[in-house]
Design a protein around this motif. Structure first.
Motif, PDB file in Angstrom:
ATOM      1  N   LYS A  73      28.171  11.519 -27.107  1.00 27.87           N
ATOM      2  CA  LYS A  73      29.485  11.589 -26.489  1.00 27.87           C
ATOM      3  C   LYS A  73      30.578  11.263 -27.511  1.00 27.87           C
ATOM      4  CE  LYS A  73      31.522  10.677 -21.948  1.00 27.87           C
ATOM      5  NZ  LYS A  73      31.450   9.866 -20.707  1.00 27.87           N
ATOM      6  N   GLY A  74      30.367  11.698 -28.734  1.00 29.49           N
ATOM      7  CA  GLY A  74      31.368  11.528 -29.777  1.00 29.49           C
ATOM      8  C   GLY A  74      31.366  10.186 -30.470  1.00 29.49           C
ATOM      9  N   GLU A  75      30.487   9.256 -30.061  1.00 31.18           N
ATOM     10  CA  GLU A  75      30.442   7.931 -30.660  1.00 31.18           C
ATOM     11  C   GLU A  75      29.124   7.742 -31.402  1.00 31.18           C
ATOM     12  OE1 GLU A  75      32.861   5.709 -30.784  1.00 31.18           O
ATOM     13  OE2 GLU A  75      34.177   7.068 -29.687  1.00 31.18           O
ATOM     14  N   PRO A  76      29.126   6.987 -32.517  1.00 28.48           N
ATOM     15  CA  PRO A  76      27.891   6.784 -33.285  1.00 28.48           C
ATOM     16  C   PRO A  76      26.812   6.075 -32.473  1.00 28.48           C
ATOM     17  CG  PRO A  76      29.813   6.127 -34.557  1.00 28.48           C
ATOM     18  CD  PRO A  76      30.281   6.338 -33.157  1.00 28.48           C
ATOM     19  N   ASP A  77      25.634   6.681 -32.446  1.00 26.65           N
ATOM     20  CA  ASP A  77      24.454   6.050 -31.836  1.00 26.65           C
ATOM     21  C   ASP A  77      23.517   5.533 -32.913  1.00 26.65           C
ATOM     22  OD1 ASP A  77      22.351   5.831 -29.439  1.00 26.65           O
ATOM     23  OD2 ASP A  77      21.340   6.801 -31.143  1.00 26.65           O
ATOM     24  N   SER A  78      23.373   6.298 -33.991  1.00 28.05           N
ATOM     25  CA  SER A  78      22.483   5.941 -35.095  1.00 28.05           C
ATOM     26  C   SER A  78      23.077   6.457 -36.401  1.00 28.05           C
ATOM     27  CB  SER A  78      21.089   6.558 -34.907  1.00 28.05           C
ATOM     28  OG  SER A  78      20.567   6.306 -33.630  1.00 28.05           O
ATOM     29  N   VAL A  79      22.720   5.787 -37.480  1.00 23.62           N
ATOM     30  CA  VAL A  79      23.129   6.214 -38.815  1.00 23.62           C
ATOM     31  C   VAL A  79      21.889   6.250 -39.701  1.00 23.62           C
ATOM     32  CG1 VAL A  79      24.469   5.638 -40.872  1.00 23.62           C
ATOM     33  CG2 VAL A  79      25.449   5.281 -38.615  1.00 23.62           C
ATOM     34  N   MET A  80      21.746   7.321 -40.465  1.00 18.30           N
ATOM     35  CA  MET A  80      20.655   7.438 -41.430  1.00 18.30           C
ATOM     36  C   MET A  80      21.232   7.501 -42.833  1.00 18.30           C
ATOM     37  SD  MET A  80      17.825  10.098 -39.950  1.00 18.30           S
ATOM     38  CE  MET A  80      16.993   9.803 -38.385  1.00 18.30           C
ATOM     39  N   GLY A  81      20.813   6.576 -43.661  1.00 22.94           N
ATOM     40  CA  GLY A  81      21.147   6.618 -45.076  1.00 22.94           C
ATOM     41  C   GLY A  81      19.931   7.095 -45.844  1.00 22.94           C
ATOM     42  N   LEU A  82      20.089   8.091 -46.699  1.00 23.44           N
ATOM     43  CA  LEU A  82      18.959   8.688 -47.411  1.00 23.44           C
ATOM     44  C   LEU A  82      19.063   8.412 -48.899  1.00 23.44           C
ATOM     45  CD1 LEU A  82      18.947  12.195 -45.645  1.00 23.44           C
ATOM     46  CD2 LEU A  82      17.754  10.113 -44.939  1.00 23.44           C
ATOM     47  N   GLU A  83      17.953   8.025 -49.502  1.00 24.86           N
ATOM     48  CA  GLU A  83      17.885   7.828 -50.945  1.00 24.86           C
ATOM     49  C   GLU A  83      16.921   8.846 -51.523  1.00 24.86           C
ATOM     50  OE1 GLU A  83      19.830   6.022 -52.529  1.00 24.86           O
ATOM     51  OE2 GLU A  83      20.530   4.434 -51.193  1.00 24.86           O
ATOM     52  N   VAL A  84      17.354   9.558 -52.561  1.00 23.44           N
ATOM     53  CA  VAL A  84      16.593  10.663 -53.142  1.00 23.44           C
ATOM     54  C   VAL A  84      16.091  10.284 -54.528  1.00 23.44           C
ATOM     55  CG1 VAL A  84      16.725  13.069 -53.924  1.00 23.44           C
ATOM     56  CG2 VAL A  84      17.925  12.351 -51.837  1.00 23.44           C
ATOM     57  N   ARG A  85      14.821  10.602 -54.801  1.00 28.23           N
ATOM     58  CA  ARG A  85      14.232  10.376 -56.109  1.00 28.23           C
ATOM     59  C   ARG A  85      13.463  11.631 -56.535  1.00 28.23           C
ATOM     60  NH1 ARG A  85      10.627   6.344 -55.097  1.00 28.23           N
ATOM     61  NH2 ARG A  85       8.946   7.857 -54.866  1.00 28.23           N
ATOM     62  N   ALA A  86      13.791  12.171 -57.692  1.00 31.59           N
ATOM     63  CA  ALA A  86      13.120  13.359 -58.236  1.00 31.59           C
ATOM     64  C   ALA A  86      13.148  14.520 -57.243  1.00 31.59           C
ATOM     65  CB  ALA A  86      11.683  13.021 -58.620  1.00 31.59           C
ATOM     66  N   GLY A  87      14.295  14.675 -56.577  1.00 36.39           N
ATOM     67  CA  GLY A  87      14.472  15.829 -55.705  1.00 36.39           C
ATOM     68  C   GLY A  87      13.869  15.705 -54.329  1.00 36.39           C
ATOM     69  N   ARG A  88      13.351  14.527 -53.981  1.00 39.12           N
ATOM     70  CA  ARG A  88      12.780  14.323 -52.649  1.00 39.12           C
ATOM     71  C   ARG A  88      13.283  13.003 -52.059  1.00 39.12           C
ATOM     72  NH1 ARG A  88       6.526  16.283 -51.978  1.00 39.12           N
ATOM     73  NH2 ARG A  88       6.813  18.464 -52.599  1.00 39.12           N
ATOM     74  N   ILE A  89      13.250  12.922 -50.763  1.00 34.65           N
ATOM     75  CA  ILE A  89      13.732  11.708 -50.088  1.00 34.65           C
ATOM     76  C   ILE A  89      12.688  10.611 -50.224  1.00 34.65           C
ATOM     77  CG2 ILE A  89      14.369  10.715 -47.862  1.00 34.65           C
ATOM     78  CD1 ILE A  89      15.394  13.567 -47.133  1.00 34.65           C
ATOM     79  N   ALA A  90      13.079   9.506 -50.849  1.00 35.74           N
ATOM     80  CA  ALA A  90      12.157   8.406 -51.126  1.00 35.74           C
ATOM     81  C   ALA A  90      12.314   7.260 -50.129  1.00 35.74           C
ATOM     82  CB  ALA A  90      12.360   7.887 -52.539  1.00 35.74           C
ATOM     83  N   ARG A  91      13.462   7.166 -49.499  1.00 32.83           N
ATOM     84  CA  ARG A  91      13.671   6.105 -48.497  1.00 32.83           C
ATOM     85  C   ARG A  91      14.687   6.565 -47.468  1.00 32.83           C
ATOM     86  NH1 ARG A  91      13.930  -0.097 -49.963  1.00 32.83           N
ATOM     87  NH2 ARG A  91      11.703   0.370 -49.846  1.00 32.83           N
ATOM     88  N   VAL A  92      14.407   6.198 -46.218  1.00 31.60           N
ATOM     89  CA  VAL A  92      15.318   6.480 -45.114  1.00 31.60           C
ATOM     90  C   VAL A  92      15.697   5.155 -44.467  1.00 31.60           C
ATOM     91  CG1 VAL A  92      15.663   7.700 -42.930  1.00 31.60           C
ATOM     92  CG2 VAL A  92      14.163   8.692 -44.696  1.00 31.60           C
ATOM     93  N   TYR A  93      16.992   4.865 -44.433  1.00 32.46           N
ATOM     94  CA  TYR A  93      17.493   3.692 -43.719  1.00 32.46           C
ATOM     95  C   TYR A  93      17.991   4.160 -42.360  1.00 32.46           C
ATOM     96  CZ  TYR A  93      17.689   1.513 -48.378  1.00 32.46           C
ATOM     97  OH  TYR A  93      17.386   1.047 -49.626  1.00 32.46           O
ATOM     98  N   VAL A  94      17.491   3.542 -41.301  1.00 30.75           N
ATOM     99  CA  VAL A  94      17.923   3.900 -39.942  1.00 30.75           C
ATOM    100  C   VAL A  94      18.615   2.688 -39.333  1.00 30.75           C
ATOM    101  CG1 VAL A  94      17.219   4.676 -37.651  1.00 30.75           C
ATOM    102  CG2 VAL A  94      16.007   5.513 -39.680  1.00 30.75           C
TER     103      VAL A  94
END
Length: 296
Positions: A263-284
């Motif tokens: 409904k237009g308001e943040p429910d979740s946030v994902m921060g992504l960290e990339v290493r060597a072209g692939r996602i190495a960590r996901v912060y939720v």
């Protein structure tokens, strides 16, 4: 007229005060409170005794942040699940976290990965690291701020630097490439494409979630591409409780990330960290009390 002049001087240095406080505390709302308390002290200070307004204000903000950080440590020990820094949408608030100089270095010092590592420093080590490494303050000035000798500050800085170097993960810094990976990640997750998701995840990827017991999220770290992919696909399918859910690509703490809106308001946030072209960590991040700095 005096009030206007005092406020103008304070506003000139607001960004560096906000930047110091946020890096010290890892909480945007607490940092805002520190800046407000700094203003209250500045507004009643004897300006004739102040030779360097920036140094004086940073000294106040640092000491206030140290007090809050020491108080917060006990609360964090009792926190439900993993504790993560409060995410900030830096495509909107980036200027609030820097003083306009050495932008790349300042952006690096505010990433979720860096803030997580800094959580393991003592309060004094964290203060020295932030003031020295992120903002380049001289050792003597840091010593005056913390009531420590210059030699003691140098020792604290050395310990903090070694600690961060040993623990800091090595992630890619090419933001454009990270954005491309993030877009592929979102497309695969939203489309239920397990194979496509596996293609962008590092084999040893992990997921760290922070809900503080106030929302549904794993309390333990999820490790491995297969488990991560199935967790993420399960999460994108389980959106029935949300109203008009949609994902938005945003810059989160200086890195491409995702915001799930309801409904237009943040429910979740994902921060992504990339290493060597692939996602190495996901912060939720799902703790609703921590999403105030991620505007729709």
């Amino acid at each position: 007229m005096a009030y206007s002049t005092d406020l103008d001087v304070f506003e000139e240095h607001r960004s560096v005060l906000m930047g110091v406080a946020y890096r010290m505390l890892g909480a945007f709302a607490d940092a805002e409170d520190v800046v407000q308390d700094t203003w209250l002290r500045w507004s009643t200070a004897d300006r004739e005794q102040v030779r360097d307004a920036r140094g004086y204000l940073v000294r106040i903000a640092t000491r206030l942040s140290l007090d809050r950080l020491r108080q917060a440590q006990a609360r964090r020990e009792a926190y439900v699940g993993s504790w993560l820094p409060e995410p900030v949408a830096t495509d909107v608030r980036g200027d609030e976290l820097s003083d306009g100089s050495e932008r790349a270095l300042l952006a690096e010092s505010v990433t979720l990965a860096m803030l997580v590592v800094m959580e393991s420093l003592s309060p004094l080590e964290r203060a020295v690291f932030v003031l020295r490494e992120a903002f380049g303050f001289p050792y003597a000035e840091i010593g005056a701020t913390l009531d420590r000798s210059e030699e003691a500050v140098r020792q604290l800085a050395g310990r903090a630097r070694r600690h961060v170097t040993e623990r800091k993960p090595r992630y890619d810094v090419d933001v454009a490439a990270q954005r491309t990976i993030t877009e592929r990640f979102l497309e695969a997750a939203a489309g239920g494409d397990l194979e496509g998701l596996m293609a962008v995840l590092a084999p040893d990827v992990d997921v760290v979630s922070d809900a503080g017991g106030k929302a549904k999220a794993p309390r333990r770290v999820i490790t491995g591409a297969d488990k991560t992919a199935r967790f993420l696909l399960g999460g994108t399918r389980d959106l029935g409780d949300l109203v008009e859910p949609r994902f938005v690509l945003r810059e989160i703490n200086g890195r491409p990330g995702l915001v799930l809106l309801s409904k237009g308001e943040p429910d979740s946030v994902m921060g992504l960290e990339v290493r060597a072209g692939r996602i190495a960590r996901v912060y939720v991040m799902r703790n609703p009390e921590k999403l105030g700095a991620v505007t729709p």
